[in-house]
Motif scaffolding. Structure first.
Motif, PDB file in Angstrom:
ATOM      1  N   THR A   1       0.826  -1.253  -0.099  1.00  0.00           N
ATOM      2  CA  THR A   1       0.069   0.057  -0.100  1.00  0.00           C
ATOM      3  C   THR A   1       1.027   1.232  -0.089  1.00  0.00           C
ATOM      4  OG1 THR A   1       0.024   0.033   2.516  1.00  0.00           O
ATOM      5  CG2 THR A   1      -1.769  -1.103   1.284  1.00  0.00           C
TER       6      THR A   1
ATOM      7  N   ARG B   1       0.106   5.464   1.091  1.00  0.00           N
ATOM      8  CA  ARG B   1      -0.901   6.327   1.581  1.00  0.00           C
ATOM      9  C   ARG B   1      -0.426   7.752   1.282  1.00  0.00           C
ATOM     10  NH1 ARG B   1      -5.297   4.350   4.183  1.00  0.00           N
ATOM     11  NH2 ARG B   1      -5.833   6.226   4.805  1.00  0.00           N
TER      12      ARG B   1
ATOM     13  N   ASP C   1      -2.544  11.373   2.244  1.00  0.00           N
ATOM     14  CA  ASP C   1      -3.768  12.271   2.337  1.00  0.00           C
ATOM     15  C   ASP C   1      -3.707  13.335   1.333  1.00  0.00           C
ATOM     16  OD1 ASP C   1      -4.614  10.477   4.125  1.00  0.00           O
ATOM     17  OD2 ASP C   1      -3.927  11.537   5.806  1.00  0.00           O
TER      18      ASP C   1
ATOM     19  N   ASN D   1      -8.494  10.464  -0.803  1.00  0.00           N
ATOM     20  CA  ASN D   1      -7.079  10.132  -0.508  1.00  0.00           C
ATOM     21  C   ASN D   1      -6.686   9.540  -1.711  1.00  0.00           C
ATOM     22  OD1 ASN D   1      -7.341  11.526   2.235  1.00  0.00           O
ATOM     23  ND2 ASN D   1      -7.943   9.321   2.630  1.00  0.00           N
TER      24      ASN D   1
ATOM     25  N   ASN E   1      -4.741   6.882  -2.184  1.00  0.00           N
ATOM     26  CA  ASN E   1      -4.354   5.677  -1.654  1.00  0.00           C
ATOM     27  C   ASN E   1      -4.133   4.704  -2.843  1.00  0.00           C
ATOM     28  OD1 ASN E   1      -4.385   6.821   0.585  1.00  0.00           O
ATOM     29  ND2 ASN E   1      -6.180   5.781   1.479  1.00  0.00           N
TER      30      ASN E   1
ATOM     31  N   ASP F   1      -6.635   2.331  -4.217  1.00  0.00           N
ATOM     32  CA  ASP F   1      -7.146   1.942  -3.099  1.00  0.00           C
ATOM     33  C   ASP F   1      -8.297   2.579  -2.547  1.00  0.00           C
ATOM     34  OD1 ASP F   1      -7.777   0.338  -0.792  1.00  0.00           O
ATOM     35  OD2 ASP F   1      -6.287   1.478   0.245  1.00  0.00           O
ATOM     36  N   ASN F   2      -8.635   3.704  -3.405  1.00  0.00           N
ATOM     37  CA  ASN F   2      -9.508   4.784  -2.876  1.00  0.00           C
ATOM     38  C   ASN F   2     -10.578   4.906  -4.280  1.00  0.00           C
ATOM     39  OD1 ASN F   2     -11.011   7.537  -3.022  1.00  0.00           O
ATOM     40  ND2 ASN F   2     -10.084   7.333  -0.912  1.00  0.00           N
TER      41      ASN F   2
ATOM     42  N   SER G   1     -16.953   4.435   4.216  1.00  0.00           N
ATOM     43  CA  SER G   1     -15.504   4.885   3.882  1.00  0.00           C
ATOM     44  C   SER G   1     -15.452   4.572   2.406  1.00  0.00           C
ATOM     45  CB  SER G   1     -14.309   4.074   4.704  1.00  0.00           C
ATOM     46  OG  SER G   1     -12.850   4.291   3.879  1.00  0.00           O
TER      47      SER G   1
ATOM     48  N   ASP H   1     -12.313   4.037   1.101  1.00  0.00           N
ATOM     49  CA  ASP H   1     -11.098   3.336   0.910  1.00  0.00           C
ATOM     50  C   ASP H   1     -11.539   1.986   0.325  1.00  0.00           C
ATOM     51  OD1 ASP H   1      -9.411   5.258   1.176  1.00  0.00           O
ATOM     52  OD2 ASP H   1      -8.785   4.965   3.260  1.00  0.00           O
TER      53      ASP H   1
ATOM     54  N   SER I   1      -9.979  -0.795   0.744  1.00  0.00           N
ATOM     55  CA  SER I   1      -9.777  -1.886   1.694  1.00  0.00           C
ATOM     56  C   SER I   1     -10.564  -2.020   3.012  1.00  0.00           C
ATOM     57  CB  SER I   1      -8.225  -1.700   2.217  1.00  0.00           C
ATOM     58  OG  SER I   1      -8.231  -0.156   2.294  1.00  0.00           O
TER      59      SER I   1
END
Lengths: 950, 125
Positions: free
Chosen positions: A57, A59, A61, A69, A71, A127-128, A187, A189, A191
């Motif tokens: 991953t 990340r 922000d 984000n 991500n 991931d977002n 969320s 995200d 994940s």
């Protein structure tokens, strides 16, 4: 390499081809290939860890408040897709170098390709979901550029528009679906979302979210009934087709379904929508493909069919089907890219893609023959090639699937689809390569150089190797990717050629034998097919688009027909209606403030304002009268500001009023002095009604605001508390302008300066046009005053000039602590200067004006900017002010603040802007042939005395 | 007092809208000026009205008028002058080019924009 770099590298690299093309086509291609190769290596570095089950991953922000984000995440599924995108992308770049002709702008092509590549990699690594949506839209846009690359071809442009319309609409639906999904899961995200299966599927919003997301996936992956854009996108150069339609763009929809599989799959809704759509698409696409004569159209519909197959597998919702889907994604990407490249080679060498004009190429193009045949047989599902393995898995799973209580439906249709698939694959081989050599090829066919066949050959090697040693070559990747799709334990499966005598084997044999029979009967069937009426998707699409365009035009023409009054009326009514709806639909806060007491003086002022406004409305046809009335209103407003404890505003309003009236007077100099009565009574009534409605709304809104307290604590308290201690001034309004909100003010004076420059430029344009000549020679106004520059006025303004300047200086200097400041001082000085122009004449005043007003504006903006920059040297942010107290004998202690220098900038900018605007307008009035008088006054007693004495 | 203030804003708005919906540039500019007053007063009032409060900080006083809307409105007044000047110039340029100060080329029929050559010159500015 960090994941974000892998995604961004193609975007950065997209800048290079446009530059490197100047160094030649080969250098350009190698540069592009280097970028992709770098990203691919960066990806492969992570491969061992990912294959071992890790999730990488990254990340960053961005806007965490919105859940947005940057991500990135790399798991097995992401690795599979990113590997396909970058790996096949690399081959396509090399292939395109030899495919594109000298006339094609290659730098542009590679730029588009890298943009597209970056967007695709971004989708599969996000991931977002919001970030993914951004990349998703980018693929729609960049594929539009790629499909329409041959701008001179109408089919290319139409195909690109169609692809953009369909995938763009799907993208909009997807945004809605993803937002709902994010809301349910709490969320954005992935994940997190992927762990929320129960919450999502129990939500009442599950079905809407599912449908919207599937709309996005189906449009992108060309599923029925959105399949029609894909064949039309074949107007693109073959490398584009090979890239977009084998490994990337159309697989994005599949990727999305696979990615969200752990959350969305497993429900009856998912099964019936996804599996049914996939099944229908698979059979329909294969049927159409069988009767297409254009090699690329055949491959396009076969792609539609295979996408349907994978969609169906994902739709089954069982872990085994998911494994089969992942495996088929790999296999399809390899053989289909090779097939597209083969079709491109044939097109390139024989100058035709019409299968009816081909045949007998096996001796003329042996290398191409081998590559094309192996790839096509893999597509047909012949053992020892990779297509066979995943097709067997598909049939095995289909055989177990019961559709709405009917056990035979899915297996039968799946077998039929496989049969058709075998038939068109055989047709591709036999009708192109087999049969007797012909003598009427448009060009003499021969094998191309290694550059063209190298890439497909490599892919075919993969086809064969995976076909023979599936578990050893692809086993790890399939396991990792399937694990990511399923999100749990893998089911039992084995990637091997011989599974024993199973129902799937029988189905496979039926499909291959049936396909051969069907090909033997192709000629009569083709005649039958051509005679059968079918709905033509493009015609329907065009009609639909024409309808939408017509509707949009009708609405636009109704609302916005070029009449400003009409748009204004529509605008006003809309605002009133929207405001009323908001008021009626929401709850009103209770009145929490006491009303201020009524007094006689403001009541008189109110009466005056109402009366003058009414008079203005009724007498607006007399333009001079209307102008005077506007001035009166402005003065009443200024007095109102004084009454309501805002002396700064009163000063500003009063001075602005003066320059505005002068401005309008200048305009009135040229235009008619009266407005004709031309509106009908009905029209006036209508406008009056609209005006009253808006007025009532404004009054109600203002009142509603007054009787309630702030909903949130106001930040004004902060300003009041820190004005003296932090900004060094007791006039909080001025401190806000030059200190707290100095950056705003900086922007505002810049806008003011630009407005003045715009006026100057417009004046220049008018003067340079024929209108300028007419203006200079226009007839004199017969009512002209005898004395344009009367003695009394000239003398009075001369006397007032220094006084006005002193007042301006005073107002400026006290500004930080008492009402005043740069804005007001600037206006006062400008008025003093304008008076000189008015009294003594333009030429006289202009001759004494040393500094051009442009320069004054520029100086103002620069001083303000430098003041702000100065705080950098003290290690503070832009426009941080500081102040101190000084004592110089004999003056009292006084304060100096850097904000004062900023205020000088404001002052200069206001002076320059006001003067430039007025001076520009005044220049329009100059006539040709009139020499500037050396004297300020037309009648000057002292001059007359001298003259008389001679 | 709030009644007076609100109705005054309403009256200025109504007058402004009526004049903006008229047919000639000068009248429309007057209407925009009226709307400017109304909007500025409205923004000013968003800090809530206050009478007889000190304009500058002084010792021993706790309540002041809300300075923030005042600062915003102050720049708004100056900017609105700049914008008025620009539309005055646009209107004037259009009038000089077309010798006609009507703002609508043809109010009644849609699409008339394309068929009025004499008016078309108004676009030159």
């Amino acid at each position: 390499m960090p994941l974000i770099l892998i995604a961004i590298l193609p975007f950065l690299g997209a800048l290079l081809p446009g530059l490197m093309i100047r160094a030649g086509r080969t250098v350009c291609a190698w540069t592009t290939a280097t970028v992709t190769a770098a990203a691919l290596i960066g990806l492969l570095v992570h491969a061992p860890a990912v294959l071992a089950g890790e999730v990488i991953t990254y990340r960053l922000d961005w806007l965490p408040q919105l859940g947005l984000n940057a991500n990135f995440m790399l798991d097995g599924l992401g690795l599979l897709f990113a590997g396909l995108i970058l790996g096949i992308g690399l081959l396509i770049i090399i292939y395109a170098r030899f495919y594109l002709s000298r006339e094609d702008p290659m730098g542009t092509f590679y730029t588009y390709l890298l943009l597209f590549q970056g967007a695709m990699v971004g989708i599969v690594l996000s991931d977002n979901v919001l970030l993914m949506l951004v990349f998703w839209e980018l693929t729609s846009l960049s594929s539009f550029l790629l499909i329409g690359y041959w701008k001179h071809l109408p089919e290319g442009r139409q195909g690109a528009r169609m692809a953009l319309a369909v995938t763009g609409m799907g993208g909009l639906a997807l945004i809605g679906g993803m937002l709902i999904l994010g809301q349910i899961a709490g969320s954005y995200d992935l994940s997190v979302i992927l762990t929320q299966k129960d919450a999502v599927q129990a939500s009442p919003l599950y079905l809407p979210a599912l449908i919207l997301i599937l709309l996005g996936a189906f449009t992108k992956s060309a599923q029925f009934p959105f399949h029609f854009w894909l064949p039309h996108a074949m107007a693109a150069p073959t490398p584009v087709s090979a890239y977009l339609h084998s490994a990337t763009m159309v697989k994005a929809g599949l990727f999305l379904m696979a990615r969200l599989w752990p959350v969305l799959a497993g429900t009856p809704e998912w099964f019936y929508i996804v599996a049914t759509t996939g099944l229908v698409t698979m059979v329909l696409g294969a049927l159409i493909a069988l009767f297409k004569d254009d090699l690329k159209a055949l491959l396009a519909f076969s792609t539609v069919s295979h996408l349907g197959l994978i969609t169906m597998l994902l739709g089954f919702g069982t872990p085994f089907a998911a494994v089969a889907a992942v495996f088929h994604i790999i296999n399809h990407a390899t053989f289909k890219a090779a097939l597209f490249m083969t079709a491109g080679i044939i097109d390139h060498e024989t100058q035709t893609r019409d299968i009816k004009r081909l045949g007998g190429l096996r001796h003329l193009m042996p290398v191409t023959f081998v590559i094309g045949t192996l790839a096509a047989l893999s597509m047909a599902g012949i053992p020892l090639l990779n297509g066979f393995l995943s097709k067997e898995m598909m049939l095995e799973e289909a055989e177990r699937t019961i559709w709405s209580g009917t056990p035979w439906l899915v297996p039968a249709l799946a077998t039929f689809g496989a049969l058709l698939s075998a038939a068109y694959s055989f047709r591709f081989v036999i009708h192109t390569f087999m049969g007797p050599e012909r003598h009427d090829y448009p060009a003499r066919p021969h094998d191309p150089g290694f550059g063209l066949w190298g890439a497909p050959a490599l892919l075919v090697v993969l086809v064969v190797v995976i076909g023979i040693l599936p578990a050893a070559v692809a086993g790890g990747l399939v396991a990792a990717a399937s694990g990511a799709v399923i999100g749990g334990d893998l089911p039992y499966y084995s990637l091997k050629i011989w599974h024993g005598i199973t129902p799937a084997l029988y189905m496979s044999i039926i499909a291959l034998a049936g396909g051969a029979v069907l090909l033997a009967l192709h000629r009569p069937l083709d005649r039958l097919w051509q005679a059968t009426p079918r709905p033509e998707a493009k015609v329907i699409f065009d009609a639909l688009m024409a309808g939408v365009v017509w509707l949009a035009r009708a609405i636009t023409a109704g609302v916005h027909n070029g009449s400003m009054a009409r748009s204004g009326a529509v605008f006003a009514v809309t605002i009133v209606v929207a405001g009323y709806a908001a008021w009626a639909g929401g709850a009103q806060a209770p009145a929490t403030r006491d009303l201020l007491p009524l007094a006689a003086v403001p009541l008189a002022g109110w009466f005056a304002l109402m009366l003058v406004t009414l008079c203005l409305v009724f007498w607006h046809h007399q333009r001079l009268v209307a102008l005077i009335l506007i001035g009166v209103i402005g003065l009443i407003v200024s007095v109102g500001f004084v009454y309501f404890s805002a002396p700064d505003l009163a000063l500003t309003q009063a001075t602005v009023e003066v320059v505005t009236v002068i401005l309008l007077l200048l305009m009135l100099n040229f235009i008619p002095k009266t407005t004709p009565f031309e509106s009908s009574a009905g029209r006036r009534l209508r406008d009056g009604a609209i005006a009253v409605a808006v007025g009532l709304g404004a009054a109600a809104l203002t009142f509603a605001l007054q009787i309630t307290d702030f909903a949130q604590p106001s930040i004004s308290a902060y300003h009041l508390a820190n004005s003296k201690t932090g900004g060094g001034g007791t006039n909080v309004v001025n401190v806000i302008l030059v200190d707290f909100r100095g950056f705003d003010t900086f922007g505002e004076i810049t806008v003011l300066g630009i407005a003045a420059l715009v006026i100057f430029a417009l004046t220049e344009a008018v003067l340079a046009s024929p209108v300028g000549k007419w203006l200079a020679n226009r007839p004199l106004n017969p009512d002209k005053a005898g004395d344009a520059h009367p003695l009394m006025m000239v003398v009075a303004t001369r006397v007032m000039m220094p006084i006005a300047l002193v007042v301006g200086t005073y107002i400026f200097l006290r500004g930080h602590n008492e009402p005043g400041g740069g804005f007001i001082a600037g206006l006062i000085v400008a008025i003093a200067l304008v008076m000189q122009y008015m009294a003594s004449g333009f030429d006289w005043a202009a001759a004494r004006q040393r500094f051009p007003y442009h320069g004054i504006i520029a100086a103002g903006v620069l001083i303000a900017a430098l003041t702000g920059v100065g705080s950098w040297f003290a290690g503070r942010p832009f426009l941080t002010s500081s102040f101190g107290y000084f004592e110089i004998w004999p003056i009292e202690e006084f304060e100096l603040a850097t904000a004062m220098a900023f205020d000088v900038g404001v002052f200069l900018c206001v002076v320059g802007a006001v003067m430039l605007a007025l001076e520009s307008l005044a220049r329009l009035a100059r006539r040709s042939g009139v020499r500037p008088s050396p004297h300020a006054m037309d009648v000057d007693p002292s001059r007359d005395v001298t003259a008389g004495g001679q | 007092m709030e009644y007076l203030f609100s109705t005054a804003v309403g009256a200025l708005t109504a007058g402004g809208i009526y004049l903006v919906l008229r047919q000639r540039t000068f009248t429309v500019i007057l209407g925009i000026s009226l709307l400017t007053y109304a909007v500025n007063l409205f923004l000013f009032a968003s800090g809530r009205l206050s009478i007889n409060l000190p304009a500058v900080l002084r010792y021993g006083t706790e309540t002041y008028g809300d300075p923030l809307p005042q600062a915003l409105v102050l720049t708004a007044i100056v900017i609105s002058f700049g914008m008025t000047a620009v539309i005055v110039m646009l209107g004037l340029g259009a009038y000089l080019a077309a010798r006609d100060d009507r703002i609508d080329l043809d109010d009644a029929t849609p699409g008339a924009t394309d068929t009025a050559p004499a008016q078309g010159k108004g676009d030159m500015t």
